[in-house]
Design an enzyme around this catalytic site. Structure first.
Site, mmCIF file in Angstrom:
data_model
loop_
_atom_site.group_PDB
_atom_site.id
_atom_site.type_symbol
_atom_site.label_atom_id
_atom_site.label_comp_id
_atom_site.label_asym_id
_atom_site.label_seq_id
_atom_site.Cartn_x
_atom_site.Cartn_y
_atom_site.Cartn_z
ATOM 1 N N ARG A 118 0.546 -0.994 0.059
ATOM 2 C CA ARG A 118 0.319 -0.257 -0.536
ATOM 3 C C ARG A 118 0.815 0.963 0.046
ATOM 4 N NH1 ARG A 118 -3.548 -0.392 4.937
ATOM 5 N NH2 ARG A 118 -5.077 -2.038 3.360
ATOM 6 N N ARG A 153 -1.565 6.162 9.112
ATOM 7 C CA ARG A 153 -1.965 5.747 7.727
ATOM 8 C C ARG A 153 -1.891 6.910 7.165
ATOM 9 N NH1 ARG A 153 -4.346 -0.035 7.972
ATOM 10 N NH2 ARG A 153 -3.475 -0.235 9.796
ATOM 11 N N LYS A 162 -3.681 1.266 14.505
ATOM 12 C CA LYS A 162 -3.999 2.274 13.365
ATOM 13 C C LYS A 162 -4.777 3.330 14.353
ATOM 14 C CE LYS A 162 -6.364 -0.405 10.607
ATOM 15 N NZ LYS A 162 -7.747 -0.979 10.055
ATOM 16 N N LYS A 196 -6.226 7.540 11.793
ATOM 17 C CA LYS A 196 -6.211 7.601 10.550
ATOM 18 C C LYS A 196 -6.890 9.488 11.029
ATOM 19 C CE LYS A 196 -7.839 3.385 8.927
ATOM 20 N NZ LYS A 196 -8.857 2.479 8.626
ATOM 21 N N CYS A 251 -15.826 -3.250 -0.717
ATOM 22 C CA CYS A 251 -13.836 -2.836 0.155
ATOM 23 C C CYS A 251 -13.336 -4.855 -1.004
ATOM 24 C CB CYS A 251 -14.257 -2.567 1.391
ATOM 25 S SG CYS A 251 -14.943 -5.149 1.364
ATOM 26 N N CYS A 280 -8.216 -10.689 0.599
ATOM 27 C CA CYS A 280 -8.388 -10.606 2.092
ATOM 28 C C CYS A 280 -8.968 -11.364 2.868
ATOM 29 C CB CYS A 280 -9.451 -9.230 2.486
ATOM 30 S SG CYS A 280 -9.412 -8.474 3.773
ATOM 31 N N CYS A 303 -14.472 -1.157 5.529
ATOM 32 C CA CYS A 303 -12.715 -0.507 5.088
ATOM 33 C C CYS A 303 -13.517 0.144 3.710
ATOM 34 C CB CYS A 303 -12.064 -1.857 3.835
ATOM 35 S SG CYS A 303 -11.297 -2.831 5.264
HETATM 36 FE FE1 SRM Z 1 -9.405 -1.709 6.078
HETATM 37 C C1 SRM Z 1 -7.546 -4.643 7.142
HETATM 38 C C2 SRM Z 1 -8.249 -3.221 3.100
HETATM 39 C C3 SRM Z 1 -10.076 1.157 4.650
HETATM 40 C C4 SRM Z 1 -11.232 -0.995 8.435
HETATM 41 N N1 SRM Z 1 -8.758 -3.038 5.268
HETATM 42 C C5 SRM Z 1 -8.013 -4.282 6.258
HETATM 43 C C6 SRM Z 1 -7.041 -5.496 5.786
HETATM 44 C C7 SRM Z 1 -5.569 -4.965 5.044
HETATM 45 C C8 SRM Z 1 -7.263 -6.917 6.087
HETATM 46 C C9 SRM Z 1 -6.228 -7.226 6.690
HETATM 47 O O1 SRM Z 1 -5.979 -6.541 8.048
HETATM 48 O O2 SRM Z 1 -5.254 -7.800 6.809
HETATM 49 C C10 SRM Z 1 -7.379 -5.270 4.295
HETATM 50 C C11 SRM Z 1 -6.760 -5.774 2.849
HETATM 51 C C12 SRM Z 1 -7.470 -5.759 1.874
HETATM 52 C C13 SRM Z 1 -6.691 -6.608 0.607
HETATM 53 O O3 SRM Z 1 -6.816 -7.587 0.468
HETATM 54 O O4 SRM Z 1 -6.175 -5.171 0.012
HETATM 55 C C14 SRM Z 1 -8.033 -4.095 3.627
HETATM 56 N N2 SRM Z 1 -8.892 -1.142 3.524
HETATM 57 C C15 SRM Z 1 -8.946 -1.575 3.042
HETATM 58 C C16 SRM Z 1 -9.399 -1.698 1.687
HETATM 59 C C17 SRM Z 1 -8.198 -1.249 0.217
HETATM 60 C C18 SRM Z 1 -10.685 -1.200 1.372
HETATM 61 C C19 SRM Z 1 -11.012 -0.422 -0.106
HETATM 62 O O5 SRM Z 1 -11.543 -1.131 -1.149
HETATM 63 O O6 SRM Z 1 -10.191 0.309 -0.724
HETATM 64 C C20 SRM Z 1 -8.899 0.454 2.459
HETATM 65 C C21 SRM Z 1 -7.565 0.876 2.102
HETATM 66 C C22 SRM Z 1 -6.935 1.842 2.519
HETATM 67 C C23 SRM Z 1 -5.763 2.418 2.768
HETATM 68 O O7 SRM Z 1 -5.041 3.102 1.673
HETATM 69 O O8 SRM Z 1 -5.285 3.125 3.926
HETATM 70 C C24 SRM Z 1 -9.350 0.578 3.700
HETATM 71 N N3 SRM Z 1 -9.902 -0.050 6.031
HETATM 72 C C25 SRM Z 1 -10.693 1.477 5.579
HETATM 73 C C26 SRM Z 1 -11.187 1.946 6.236
HETATM 74 C C27 SRM Z 1 -11.990 3.228 5.726
HETATM 75 C C28 SRM Z 1 -11.448 4.314 5.693
HETATM 76 O O9 SRM Z 1 -10.145 4.398 6.165
HETATM 77 O O10 SRM Z 1 -11.521 5.392 5.298
HETATM 78 C C29 SRM Z 1 -11.799 1.861 7.745
HETATM 79 C C30 SRM Z 1 -13.067 1.884 7.743
HETATM 80 C C31 SRM Z 1 -12.618 2.684 9.097
HETATM 81 C C32 SRM Z 1 -11.946 2.504 10.220
HETATM 82 O O11 SRM Z 1 -11.182 2.229 10.743
HETATM 83 O O12 SRM Z 1 -12.771 2.415 11.708
HETATM 84 C C33 SRM Z 1 -10.903 -0.226 7.264
HETATM 85 N N4 SRM Z 1 -9.660 -2.521 7.283
HETATM 86 C C34 SRM Z 1 -10.027 -1.500 8.811
HETATM 87 C C35 SRM Z 1 -10.413 -2.680 9.909
HETATM 88 C C36 SRM Z 1 -10.890 -2.269 11.507
HETATM 89 C C37 SRM Z 1 -9.762 -1.249 12.075
HETATM 90 C C38 SRM Z 1 -11.120 -0.626 13.160
HETATM 91 O O13 SRM Z 1 -10.029 -0.681 14.457
HETATM 92 O O14 SRM Z 1 -12.228 -1.817 13.561
HETATM 93 C C39 SRM Z 1 -9.386 -3.810 9.630
HETATM 94 C C40 SRM Z 1 -8.927 -4.775 10.522
HETATM 95 C C41 SRM Z 1 -8.067 -4.082 11.083
HETATM 96 O O15 SRM Z 1 -7.318 -3.419 11.253
HETATM 97 O O16 SRM Z 1 -7.973 -5.487 12.750
HETATM 98 C C42 SRM Z 1 -8.271 -3.078 8.326
HETATM 99 FE FE1 SF4 Z 2 -13.627 -6.094 3.547
HETATM 100 FE FE2 SF4 Z 2 -12.427 -5.282 4.762
HETATM 101 FE FE3 SF4 Z 2 -13.115 -6.770 5.908
HETATM 102 FE FE4 SF4 Z 2 -11.531 -7.362 4.245
HETATM 103 S S1 SF4 Z 2 -11.166 -6.525 6.517
HETATM 104 S S2 SF4 Z 2 -13.525 -8.385 4.086
HETATM 105 S S3 SF4 Z 2 -11.657 -5.279 3.477
HETATM 106 S S4 SF4 Z 2 -13.872 -4.651 4.993
#
Ligand code: SRM
Ligand code: SF4
Length: 579
Positions: free
Chosen positions: A90, A161, A223, A225, A443, A449, A492
């Site tokens: 990323r 991030r 994390k 943000k 997402c 994922c 996400c």
């Molecule tokens: Fe996310 C984890 C993809 C934005 C909340 N997210 C992941 C992971 C890395 C899975 C993992 O931990 O192994 C996913 C990778 C999937 C893949 O194969 O690409 C993933 N998140 C994404 C992306 C690529 C979604 C997309 O379709 O665009 C976004 C990448 C953002 C970036 O460039 O940095 C992405 N993730 C978000 C957002 C939206 C935002 O930030 O505006 C959220 C919700 C907002 C928030 O953080 O509360 C989000 N992702 C999570 C979470 C839950 C975090 C939490 O504390 O509740 C996880 C799981 C974790 O962190 O344990 C997660």
């Molecule tokens: Fe979608 Fe984020 Fe859940 Fe993966 S961790 S399935 S990208 S919402």
């Protein structure tokens, strides 16, 4: 000035987690020698495509996730083969701005060094490569850094991030100001470790002494943000971020920011102690206080955040545990400021304005819709090649939006037609797309994922087709519902700020949430649990039908379902109705 105390020094006596065993990730961070771990040794280990379990956590801080192709998982297991490991990288791109030259390099690297061959625009204004094999990792880092001047430092892990900001090109002067603050915040929160350059770039020492003045050696509990929003646009979805700056403008200048703290959207199915939460409004600060306030919020979260349970470690839970007032006072003390009462602002728009707009500087900007942000050459729709052709002649820049779309920005009048022809030829402009498609987001989910429970990106196109048919059936073809799909409750694609959202529960099954609003300031509520495609469509058919007949003028779907009593009003956080 913010003091640079270590987390241990700053932990107040009554910290509720002091007596409990810290999460193992805290050990991994503290033993890592500034995020080195055994990554170098792991890279040399040719008998496996993976890293050790500790290093799997550490590589995140370098912008990498270890994954395996889930479509092949069962078959490989049957054949007693190691999972097909590969890595997601990323990039770090505060504000999402890239030059045509950078885009050409990004494209080349994706074709030459990744298995997926795609460029995936994300909801945080940057791009990801999927499918990099371990043996190619170093080359990807080096090509990105040396040919495109892009890195991936701190795009994952327990740190700040990618910093996002409103990408509306019509307000060019103001955009320049919020963009500048985003990059300054991003740079201030970079690591002071040489590990990144040392491991991936065979680099020289950048920092004479390694220490982390803001983060401390064990970095943040989780994390973090940050978003900078420029009203009336809430494209960044402020309530999804730990720290938000809402720009307050006078004439053509940003004079300060309202500060909103503690937003976040993730939750765990069935665990009511986890919930999406809107950010709290702390008040207004003068423009030049932004960096000190950022530092103060980050260090307060560093010191008060939960390091025992990672599911409760985000800033939103710190606010719940210690109280909003206490957190706010701590920030004021550390930053040496007092929050003034918030200044008025209004969010009226959120989705990207697809198509051409003329900026106040007379330059043209074309926002192109890219479904789920996946840039790839599809049969009959060569998006990736088309973008390369545009980058070869484009004289302005590109901006990735927080809605996974792309702006071809700063096009001089004389070049507009050429860009338009190229964009139409490859499908970047497609007049068949509806407002519904433009306002739908998913997402990544399967196949990359590891946390996905159901399809999202691969399901979205057909789901949107079906919703379009329903809207047409009820004479609402020009209307839309802000619709988001995520493969699990982490959210996400910011499903917990949509008017209607599907949250994956199991293959083919979703929880249906309703009642968010069009400007992203309300969290939806669960309406149906664990339903399949046919139930989703039957429910939406009925509700869209009722909305068509009973709605007040211009009433959005999310507002309607609340007014009609289909969903009870949701005030602050999902917690309010889970409990
Ligand atoms: Fe996310 C984890 C993809 C934005 C909340 N997210 C992941 C992971 C890395 C899975 C993992 O931990 O192994 C996913 C990778 C999937 C893949 O194969 O690409 C993933 N998140 C994404 C992306 C690529 C979604 C997309 O379709 O665009 C976004 C990448 C953002 C970036 O460039 O940095 C992405 N993730 C978000 C957002 C939206 C935002 O930030 O505006 C959220 C919700 C907002 C928030 O953080 O509360 C989000 N992702 C999570 C979470 C839950 C975090 C939490 O504390 O509740 C996880 C799981 C974790 O962190 O344990 C997660
Ligand atoms: Fe979608 Fe984020 Fe859940 Fe993966 S961790 S399935 S990208 S919402």
């Amino acid at each position: 000035m913010t003091e640079t105390l270590t987390p241990q020094q700053n932990v107040p006596e009554k910290h509720p987690f002091m007596s409990q065993k810290l999460h193992d990730n805290e050990r991994i961070k503290s033993e890592s020698n500034f995020l080195r771990g055994k990554i170098v040794e792991g890279l040399q280990e040719a008998t496996t495509g993976a890293f050790s379990s500790d290093d799997v956590q550490l590589i995140k801080f370098h912008g990498l996730y270890q994954q395996d192709h889930r479509d092949f998982r069962a078959e490989r297991k049957k054949q007693k083969l190691e999972p097909l490991y590969s890595f997601l990288l990323r990039a770090r791109l505060p504000g999402g701005v890239i030059t045509p030259q950078q885009l050409l390099e990004i494209d080349r690297i994706s074709s030459e060094l990744t298995n997926a061959g795609s460029i995936r625009l994300t909801t945080r204004q940057t791009f990801q490569y999927h499918g990099i094999y371990k043996r190619h990792l170093k080359s990807v880092f080096q090509e990105l850094k040396f040919k495109a001047n892009i890195d991936s430092i701190f795009t994952a892990g327990d740190v700040n991030r990618n910093v996002i900001c409103t990408s509306n090109p019509m307000q060019s002067e103001l955009h320049a100001q919020v963009y500048e603050w985003s990059t300054k915040i991003s740079e201030m929160l970079l690591p002071h470790s040489n590990a990144f350059a040392e491991i991936w770039l065979d680099g020289e020492k950048i920092h004479e002494t390694e220490h982390e003045p803001i983060y401390g050696e064990t970095l943040l509990p989780r994390k973090f943000k940050i978003a900078v929003a420029l009203p009336p646009f809430n494209d960044v979805d402020v309530h999804a971020n730990d720290l938000n700056f809402v720009a307050i403008v006078k004439d053509t200048h940003v004079v300060g920011f309202n500060v909103l703290v503690g937003g976040g959207l993730g939750m765990t199915h069935g665990d009511k102690t986890t919930f999406p939460r809107k950010a709290d409004d702390f008040g207004f600060i003068a423009v030049n206080d932004i960096l000190e306030v950022t530092k103060a919020v980050v260090t307060t979260q560093r010191d008060l955040g939960n390091r025992v349970s990672r599911s409760h470690a985000r800033t939103k839970y710190t606010l719940e545990t210690h109280g909003v007032e206490k957190f706010k006072q701590e920030v004021e003390g550390r930053a040496g400021i007092r929050f003034e009462p918030s200044r008025p602002y209004e969010f009226t728009e959120r989705g990207d304005r697809i198509g051409w707009v003329k900026g106040c500087d007379n330059k043209w900007h074309l926002t192109v819709f890219i479904e789920s942000g996946r840039i790839l050459d599809y049969p009959g729709k060569p998006l990736k090649s088309g973008l390369v052709a545009i980058a070869k002649i484009h004289q302005g820049d590109f901006r990735i939006t927080s809605n996974q779309n792309l702006i071809i920005a700063n096009v001089p009048e004389a070049e507009k037609d050429k860009i338009e022809i190229l964009a139409r030829q490859c499908g970047l402009i497609d007049d068949r797309h509806t407002a519904q498609r433009f306002n739908s987001m998913a997402c990544v989910a399967f196949p990359t994922c590891p946390l996905a429970m159901a399809e999202a990106e691969r399901y979205l196109p057909t789901l949107v087709n079906d919703i379009e048919i329903l809207l047409k059936k009820h004479n609402l073809a020009e209307d839309h519902i802000v619709l988001r799909v995520t493969g699990c409750p982490n959210g996400c694609a910011r499903s917990m700020l949509a008017e209607a959202s599907l949250v994956g529960k199991a293959p083919g099954r979703y929880n249906l949430y309703l009642g968010g609003n069009t400007n992203g300031t309300r969290i939806p509520k669960m309406y149906q649990e664990n339903i399949d495609q046919s139930s989703i469509l039957a429910t939406m058919d009925e509700l869209i039908g009722r909305w068509a007949i009973e709605r007040r003028a211009h009433e959005g779907f999310g507002d309607y379902v609340i007014r009609a009593g289909i969903i009870k009003k949701v005030i602050r956080a999902s917690r309010d109705f889970h409990n």
